[in-house]
Design a protein around this motif. Structure first.
Motif, short mmCIF file in Angstrom:
data_model
loop_
_atom_site.label_atom_id
_atom_site.label_comp_id
_atom_site.label_asym_id
_atom_site.label_seq_id
_atom_site.Cartn_x
_atom_site.Cartn_y
_atom_site.Cartn_z
N ILE A 41 0.83 -1.20 0.00
CA ILE A 41 0.00 0.00 0.00
C ILE A 41 0.87 1.25 0.00
O ILE A 41 0.59 2.22 -0.70
CB ILE A 41 -0.97 -0.02 1.20
N THR B 109 -1.57 7.20 8.79
CA THR B 109 -1.92 5.96 9.46
C THR B 109 -0.87 4.89 9.21
O THR B 109 -0.49 4.14 10.10
CB THR B 109 -3.28 5.44 8.94
N ILE B 110 -0.42 4.83 7.96
CA ILE B 110 0.42 3.71 7.57
C ILE B 110 1.85 3.83 8.09
O ILE B 110 2.41 2.86 8.61
CB ILE B 110 0.43 3.56 6.03
N TYR C 16 -10.35 7.19 -2.19
CA TYR C 16 -9.70 7.29 -0.90
C TYR C 16 -10.60 8.00 0.08
O TYR C 16 -11.31 8.93 -0.27
CB TYR C 16 -8.39 8.07 -1.01
N GLU C 17 -10.56 7.54 1.27
CA GLU C 17 -11.26 8.24 2.35
C GLU C 17 -10.30 8.36 3.50
O GLU C 17 -9.82 7.33 3.99
CB GLU C 17 -12.47 7.41 2.81
N PRO C 18 -9.90 9.44 4.00
CA PRO C 18 -10.14 10.80 3.50
C PRO C 18 -9.64 10.98 2.06
O PRO C 18 -8.76 10.24 1.64
CB PRO C 18 -9.34 11.67 4.46
N ASP C 19 -10.17 11.99 1.38
CA ASP C 19 -9.93 12.16 -0.05
C ASP C 19 -8.46 12.22 -0.44
O ASP C 19 -8.07 11.72 -1.48
CB ASP C 19 -10.60 13.46 -0.54
N LEU D 262 0.80 4.23 -2.72
CA LEU D 262 0.51 5.63 -2.39
C LEU D 262 1.62 6.54 -2.88
O LEU D 262 1.38 7.63 -3.40
CB LEU D 262 0.33 5.79 -0.89
N LEU E 109 -3.59 9.10 4.27
CA LEU E 109 -3.49 7.70 4.66
C LEU E 109 -2.09 7.36 5.18
O LEU E 109 -1.92 6.46 5.98
CB LEU E 109 -3.82 6.79 3.47
#
Lengths: 141, 305
Positions: B52, B232-233, B221-224, B56, B229
Motif C-alpha cells: 500500500i 496511518t500507515i 480514498y477516504e479521506p480524499d 501511495l 493515509l
C-alpha cells in the motif's frame, strides 16, 4: 460473476481471518460502510469499532477492531487492524475489568505516554465490553 | 595428585552442571521456535503495508515532501540508535556481537554522542558503563510480546524524530538467518525510504506470489487526500519494523543460547569422561601400591621367620 468476496483480517501479530463471505460492514473513519462483492476499489482508514461479517446460512460474526486501515478490491477485502478480536473470544468480565483499570489509570493522569496508552486501552476495552455484551444478548434472545 | 574423594566430587558436580545446561538447551530450543513462528506470523501484514505504501507513493510523485516520516534531513547531526539486546546472558556471543557492531558504527560515523534507546538489560548496562548517552531503556519485555509491548518504544522513536530531536534513527538488532547463523545488523529506521522496499530486510517478509497493487486501477480514498493515509500507515510500519526486529533478535538470542548450552553440555560430558579415566587410574594406582605394600610385608615376614 463474483458473488462472494474474500475477506482477510490481518494484524501485526498474525492473520485472524481469511474466508469467502457475502458482505462485510466496517467502521470507516468517515462512517460505517458495507462492502458487497464488486465494490469499487477503496482505500481508507478505520476507526475503533465493530466489524460485521455476513455469510448466508450462518449467523453473523463480529470483530472488535481497534483502528487501522482497509483495502477494498472487487473480489478481495483486506483489513489491516491495529488490534482485532473475534467477539466470541472476548471474555466479558475480563474486558470489563480492563476497562475499569484503564479508567482508573486515566484518572490518575501520569506522564503523557502513560496517558495516551491508558486512553487507547480504555477505548479498546470499552469497545470489547460493548461487543461482547451485545453478542451475549443476541444468543439469549 | 588429587585424592580419589576429590575426583569423585568433581565428577558429580560436573555431571550436574551438564544436566542443567542440557535442560537450558531444551528450553532455549522451544523458545526459539516460538519466536520464529511469531516473526513469520506478521509477514502478511508487513507485505500488505509495503504494498500500500508503494502504491501511495507512486500516486503522489515526490516522496520526501509527502510526510514528515519520509523527509530526508539536509544535514545529519543528531542520531539515535535503538539497540536491541537481551535481558539475560548465557547466550554465547549474542549480546557482544550486537553491541560491538553498534559501538563500531558510533566510532566510524563519528556519532559518538548518539542518543541510545536500549531494549534489554545487557545493552543498557554496557552503554551506561561506558558513559554513553542512554536516553531511554526498556527491559523485561515478555517472551511473547504483543504490539502493545512495543508501542512505547516506537512512540519514543517516532516522537523524537518528528520533533526534530533526531535527524536519523538507526536500529541495531540481530537478524536470525538460521539456528547456526545470526547476523548483527544495523540499519536506518527513520526516515522511511520507500525506494528500498525490496531491500534485503523486507525481502524476507514479502511473499513472492503476491500480486502487486496495480498502479493503473483507480482507487477511492477516504479521506480524499491519499497522503492522509500515510499518517496511518507510516507510524504502523515503523512499529512493525521494531516489532519484527525484536522478534528476530529474540529468535537469535534463543538459538545462540541453545548453541552455547549445547557446547557447554558437550564440554561437561567430555570433562566427565576425562575425570572418570583419571579416577580409575588413581584408583588402580592406589590398589597396586597397596598390593606392593602387602607383598613387601609378606616377603619381610617370610625372611624374618
Amino acid at each position: 460473476m463474483v458473488s462472494k468476496i474474500r475477506l482477510e483480517i490481518l494484524t501485526i501479530e498474525g492473520k485472524l481471518f481469511d474466508e469467502e463471505i457475502d458482505m462485510v460492514v466496517a467502521p470507516g473513519i468517515e462512517g460505517v460502510f458495507g462492502v458487497l462483492p464488486n465494490h469499487a476499489p477503496l482505500l481508507t482508514t478505520l476507526n475503533y469499532g465493530e466489524l460485521q461479517v455476513k455469510r448466508s446460512g450462518q449467523p453473523d460474526e463480529f470483530f472488535a477492531i481497534g483502528g487501522g486501515f482497509i483495502e477494498v478490491r472487487p473480489d478481495h477485502v483486506v483489513v489491516m487492524a491495529d488490534s482485532a478480536e473475534r467477539a466470541d473470544e472476548i471474555d466479558v468480565s475480563r474486558a470489563e475489568e480492563s476497562r475499569l483499570r484503564a479508567q482508573s489509570s486515566l484518572e490518575k493522569r501520569g506522564e503523557t505516554i502513560e496517558f495516551e496508552k491508558a486512553q487507547d486501552s480504555l477505548k479498546r476495552s470499552a469497545l470489547r465490553v460493548k461487543i461482547a455484551k451485545r453478542r451475549g444478548r443476541r444468543s439469549r434472545g | 595428585m588429587a585424592s580419589l574423594q576429590d575426583i569423585k566430587r568433581r565428577i558429580k558436580s560436573i555431571t550436574n552442571i551438564g544436566k542443567v545446561t542440557r535442560a537450558m538447551q531444551m528450553v532455549a530450543a522451544s523458545k526459539m521456535r516460538r519466536a520464529q513462528e511469531q516473526a513469520i506470523a506478521s509477514r502478511p501484514y508487513a507485505a500488505k503495508s509495503w504494498e500500500i505504501l508503494t502504491h501511495l507513493v507512486e500516486q503522489a510523485g515526490d516522496v520526501s515532501q509527502l510526510h514528515p516520516l519520509l523527509m530526508q534531513p539536509e544535514k545529519v547531526e543528531k542520531v539515535a540508535i535503538l539497540l536491541i539486546t537481551s535481558d539475560k546472558g548465557l547466550a554465547g556471543g549474542y549480546n557482544g556481537n550486537t553491541i560491538r557492531k553498534t559501538t563500531a558504527f558510533m566510532q566510524d560515523s563519528n556519532h559518538q554522542e548518539a542518543s541510545l534507546i536500549t531494549v534489554g538489560r545487557k545493552g543498557r548496562d554496557f552503554m551506561v558503563r561506558y558513559g554513553r548517552n542512554v536516553v531511554a531503556e526498556f527491559s523485561e519485555i515478555p517472551a511473547r510480546p504483543s504490539t502493545l509491548d512495543i508501542a512505547p518504544i516506537s512512540h519514543i522513536v517516532i516522537d523524537g524524530f518528528l520533533s526534530g530531536e533526531y535527524d536519523e534513527v538507526y536500529i541495531a538488532y540481530t537478524d536470525f538467518v538460521n539456528t547456526l547463523v545470526q547476523e548483527p545488523t544495523l540499519r536506518l529506521l527513520l526516515p522511511i525510504q520507500p525506494g528500498q522496499v525490496d531491500s534485503k530486510v523486507m525481502e524476507k517478509y514479502l511473499a513472492k506470489d503476491e500480486k502487486p497493487l496495480s498502479s493503473g486501477s483507480v482507487y477511492t480514498y477516504e479521506p480524499d487526500d491519499p497522503t492522509k493515509l500515510l499518517d496511518t500507515i507510516l507510524p504502523r510500519l515503523t512499529e512493525l519494523q521494531i516489532y519484527q526486529a525484536y522478534l528476530e533478535s529474540r529468535a537469535s538470542e534463543e538459538s545462540a543460547r541453545m548453541i552455547a548450552m549445547r557446547n557447554a553440555t558437550e564440554s561437561a560430558n567430555e570433562l566427565v569422561g576425562d575425570l572418570t579415566l583419571t579416577y580409575n587410574r588413581v584408583r588402580q594406582e592406589s590398589i597396586t601400591s597397596e598390593m606392593l605394600d602387602i607383598a613387601g610385608g609378606a616377603e619381610a615376614l617370610a625372611q624374618a621367620s
